[in-house]
Design a protein around this motif. Structure first.
Motif, PDB file in Angstrom:
ATOM      1  N   GLY A  34       0.659  -1.183  -0.084  1.00 41.81           N
ATOM      2  CA  GLY A  34      -0.009  -0.093  -0.029  1.00 41.81           C
ATOM      3  C   GLY A  34       0.896   1.324   0.053  1.00 41.81           C
ATOM      4  N   LEU A  35       2.183   1.199  -0.459  1.00 44.81           N
ATOM      5  CA  LEU A  35       3.121   2.220  -0.503  1.00 44.81           C
ATOM      6  C   LEU A  35       3.339   2.690  -1.948  1.00 44.81           C
ATOM      7  N   GLU A  36       3.455   4.051  -2.172  1.00 49.37           N
ATOM      8  CA  GLU A  36       3.955   4.509  -3.353  1.00 49.37           C
ATOM      9  C   GLU A  36       5.109   4.251  -3.928  1.00 49.37           C
ATOM     10  N   PRO A  37       5.106   3.644  -5.177  1.00 54.76           N
ATOM     11  CA  PRO A  37       6.480   3.148  -5.807  1.00 54.76           C
ATOM     12  C   PRO A  37       7.472   4.465  -5.769  1.00 54.76           C
ATOM     13  N   LEU A  38       8.778   4.116  -6.005  1.00 50.36           N
ATOM     14  CA  LEU A  38       9.923   5.112  -5.871  1.00 50.36           C
ATOM     15  C   LEU A  38      10.649   5.174  -7.081  1.00 50.36           C
ATOM     16  N   GLN A  39      11.297   6.325  -7.396  1.00 52.94           N
ATOM     17  CA  GLN A  39      12.048   6.291  -8.286  1.00 52.94           C
ATOM     18  C   GLN A  39      13.675   6.038  -8.002  1.00 52.94           C
ATOM     19  N   ALA A  40      14.404   5.357  -8.921  1.00 57.10           N
ATOM     20  CA  ALA A  40      15.874   4.790  -8.406  1.00 57.10           C
ATOM     21  C   ALA A  40      16.690   6.086  -8.491  1.00 57.10           C
ATOM     22  N   LYS A  41      17.699   5.839  -7.540  1.00 51.34           N
ATOM     23  CA  LYS A  41      18.674   6.949  -7.282  1.00 51.34           C
ATOM     24  C   LYS A  41      19.867   6.572  -7.967  1.00 51.34           C
ATOM     25  N   PRO A  42      20.144   7.707  -8.884  1.00 49.06           N
ATOM     26  CA  PRO A  42      21.376   7.398  -9.875  1.00 49.06           C
ATOM     27  C   PRO A  42      22.819   7.260  -9.190  1.00 49.06           C
ATOM     28  N   GLU A  43      22.707   7.613  -8.123  1.00 52.44           N
ATOM     29  CA  GLU A  43      24.083   7.578  -7.330  1.00 52.44           C
ATOM     30  C   GLU A  43      24.294   6.143  -6.589  1.00 52.44           C
ATOM     31  N   LEU A  44      23.125   5.422  -6.573  1.00 49.20           N
ATOM     32  CA  LEU A  44      23.417   4.200  -6.030  1.00 49.20           C
ATOM     33  C   LEU A  44      23.625   2.896  -6.990  1.00 49.20           C
ATOM     34  N   SER A  45      24.412   1.700  -6.336  1.00 54.63           N
ATOM     35  CA  SER A  45      24.752   0.778  -7.040  1.00 54.63           C
ATOM     36  C   SER A  45      23.497   0.064  -7.288  1.00 54.63           C
ATOM     37  N   TYR A  46      23.616  -1.031  -8.190  1.00 55.59           N
ATOM     38  CA  TYR A  46      22.402  -1.850  -8.511  1.00 55.59           C
ATOM     39  C   TYR A  46      21.660  -2.464  -7.501  1.00 55.59           C
ATOM     40  N   PRO A  47      22.577  -3.245  -6.655  1.00 55.49           N
ATOM     41  CA  PRO A  47      22.002  -3.826  -5.412  1.00 55.49           C
ATOM     42  C   PRO A  47      21.242  -2.745  -4.458  1.00 55.49           C
ATOM     43  N   ALA A  48      21.938  -1.560  -4.377  1.00 53.71           N
ATOM     44  CA  ALA A  48      21.559  -0.607  -3.275  1.00 53.71           C
ATOM     45  C   ALA A  48      20.316   0.261  -3.807  1.00 53.71           C
ATOM     46  N   ASN A  49      20.058   0.278  -5.019  1.00 53.52           N
ATOM     47  CA  ASN A  49      18.826   0.552  -5.518  1.00 53.52           C
ATOM     48  C   ASN A  49      17.728  -0.548  -5.650  1.00 53.52           C
ATOM     49  N   LEU A  50      18.076  -1.671  -5.686  1.00 57.97           N
ATOM     50  CA  LEU A  50      17.197  -2.709  -5.566  1.00 57.97           C
ATOM     51  C   LEU A  50      16.531  -2.585  -3.988  1.00 57.97           C
ATOM     52  N   TYR A  51      17.556  -2.637  -3.237  1.00 50.70           N
ATOM     53  CA  TYR A  51      17.090  -2.516  -1.671  1.00 50.70           C
ATOM     54  C   TYR A  51      16.273  -1.199  -1.476  1.00 50.70           C
ATOM     55  N   TYR A  52      16.625  -0.026  -1.985  1.00 50.49           N
ATOM     56  CA  TYR A  52      15.796   0.956  -1.874  1.00 50.49           C
ATOM     57  C   TYR A  52      14.617   1.202  -2.389  1.00 50.49           C
ATOM     58  N   LEU A  53      14.563   0.724  -3.636  1.00 47.67           N
ATOM     59  CA  LEU A  53      13.215   0.784  -4.271  1.00 47.67           C
ATOM     60  C   LEU A  53      12.342  -0.198  -3.493  1.00 47.67           C
ATOM     61  N   SER A  54      12.819  -1.201  -3.090  1.00 48.12           N
ATOM     62  CA  SER A  54      11.812  -2.320  -2.259  1.00 48.12           C
ATOM     63  C   SER A  54      11.751  -1.818  -0.790  1.00 48.12           C
ATOM     64  N   THR A  55      12.561  -1.272  -0.207  1.00 47.02           N
ATOM     65  CA  THR A  55      12.310  -0.976   1.452  1.00 47.02           C
ATOM     66  C   THR A  55      12.140   0.541   1.594  1.00 47.02           C
TER      67      THR A  55
END
Ligand code: SDX
Length: 365
Positions: free
Chosen positions: A132-153
């Protein structure tokens, strides 16, 4: 013919191998690569190009990944309409989500990198919408794994969490002709598109005998830990009632899954860091019991469950994380299958009755 094609060599690849019980990516053992402490992106580059990237290769690769980290217009709206929080299985949503992506992109993948870049966004969107949360945009400065973690959590991982997540994703990224990869190759062998091959692979990975096992390992450990059960008695009961203990056994590895040894180390360090040692201790007790009683080894799905739990992911989302990593391996195999220009179409052994003289006379049945 063998049961489940066990031991049958079904084709050639240069991407990975499990020869002699050692897992290699383009000729490097996972132990060598783990010691080199490479990024997930560098390992994907190795699988796709069969050589490690130079610094400029890697910078260019990461730049294109970052530029491609966006979703087609309307994508999130359509997915939002479709998702009913808590009702659908996340891997069913990923299967639909990857298929929808292909449809909106007219199945025209400019390049596997354009698809790989979107996988963390699709997975993060599914996880966020399920909650029930709004999806997020990727952060260009993050690595692929860090973006996966951020976009999910919704959180940027600390350095240790990012390192463990990176190495865990690397250990899941490819594994020669496992069921989902072989599925992708069969579809690609008909010259179908990337998205159709990936959608088929997602369906195969969802199965509890394959990638779906990690979610069931979590459920087993959760039942034991939260009800303060005796792990050995719980497992003994599973076995006595003829049920498989998830996270154990392997078609190829009989003396040990090389990935598990590395994952176990990370599971222990994360469990201590997050003060959840009971999860690791319970898992280790189950491992020791399974070896003592059945001489069956844990596979890649066993300790990864403790890692993902300690990272804060929900058990139902664990196979999404497997898919997030393995998508890069699938893309490598799809491209290799295209380059082999060969339809995969084995024979079958007919064991049913005939209602005809197969010499040609048709019996009026
Ligand atoms: C993955 O192929 C890959 O490379 C997959 C993978 C990858 O990276 O892509 O490594 C990822 O999918 C790992 C596997 C995750 N699945 C599970 O943890 C599910 C539980 N495992 C079992 O279902 C089984 O071990 C398989 C499916 C993984 C392999 O099955 P095999 O090769 O057909 O049989 P086996 O040699 O492992 O087992 C032989 C016997 C079994 O006989 P059957 O009942 O299958 O006829 O050993 C026993 C069992 O009697 N046995 C188990 C067991 N695994 C094997 N008994 C209890 N619990 C188990 N987990």
């Amino acid at each position: 013919m063998t049961k489940g094609l066990a031991g049958i060599v079904a084709g050639e690849t240069k991407i990975s191998a499990t020869t002699g019980g050692r897992l290699t990516f383009a000729g490097y053992t996972i132990e060598q690569l783990n010691a080199m402490d490479l990024s997930f992106e560098a390992i994907v580059y190795l699988l796709w190009h069969l050589r490690l990237p130079s610094e400029s290769d890697l910078n260019r690769f990461c730049q294109i990944l970052s530029e491609q980290m966006f979703l087609p217009e309307h994508y999130v709206r359509i997915l939002t309409e479709m998702i009913r929080p808590g009702e659908q299985h996340p891997m069913s949503l990923l299967r639909s989500g990857m298929s929808l992506l292909g449809t909106l992109m007219n199945d025209q993948a400019q390049h596997p990198i354009a698809i790989m870049a979107k996988v963390p966004l699709v997975i993060g969107t599914i996880i966020r919408l399920q909650n029930g949360l709004e999806p997020l945009q990727a952060k260009p400065e993050l690595s692929y794994p860090a973006n996966l973690y951020y976009l999910s959590t919704g959180k940027v991982p600390d350095a240790e969490t990012e390192e463990v997540f990176t190495q865990t994703l690397i250990l899941h990224v490819d594994h020669e002709f496992n069921a989902s990869t072989f599925t992708a190759r069969v579809i690609a062998s008909t010259n179908s598109d990337y998205f159709s091959s990936l959608t088929g692979a997602i369906g195969a990975l969802k199965g509890p005998l394959h990638g779906g096992a990690n979610e069931r390992v979590y459920q087993m450990l959760q039942t034991i830990v939260e009800n303060q059960l005796d792990p050995e008695k719980f497992v003994a009961n599973e076995l006595s009632e003829g049920r498989k203990v998830m996270g154990f056994g392997h078609r190829v590895y009989k003396d040990g899954d090389p990935r598990e040894k590395i994952l176990k180390k990370y599971a222990k360090s994360l469990a201590i860091k997050t003060h959840q040692e009971v999860w690791f201790d319970t898992a280790e007790t189950v491992e020791k019991y399974m070896w003592a009683e059945k001489h069956i080894i844990p596979n890649v799905d066993f300790y990864s469950a403790t890692i993902y739990h300690c990272m804060g992911f929900a058990g139902r989302d664990f196979t999404l994380l497997f898919a997030a990593s393995r998508s890069a391996g699938w893309l490598a195999h799809i491209a290799e299958q295209y380059s082999q220009h060969t339809l995969i179409r084995p024979n079958s052994k007919y064991v049913g009755p005939y209602h005809a003289d197969i010499a040609g006379d048709v019996v009026n049945s």
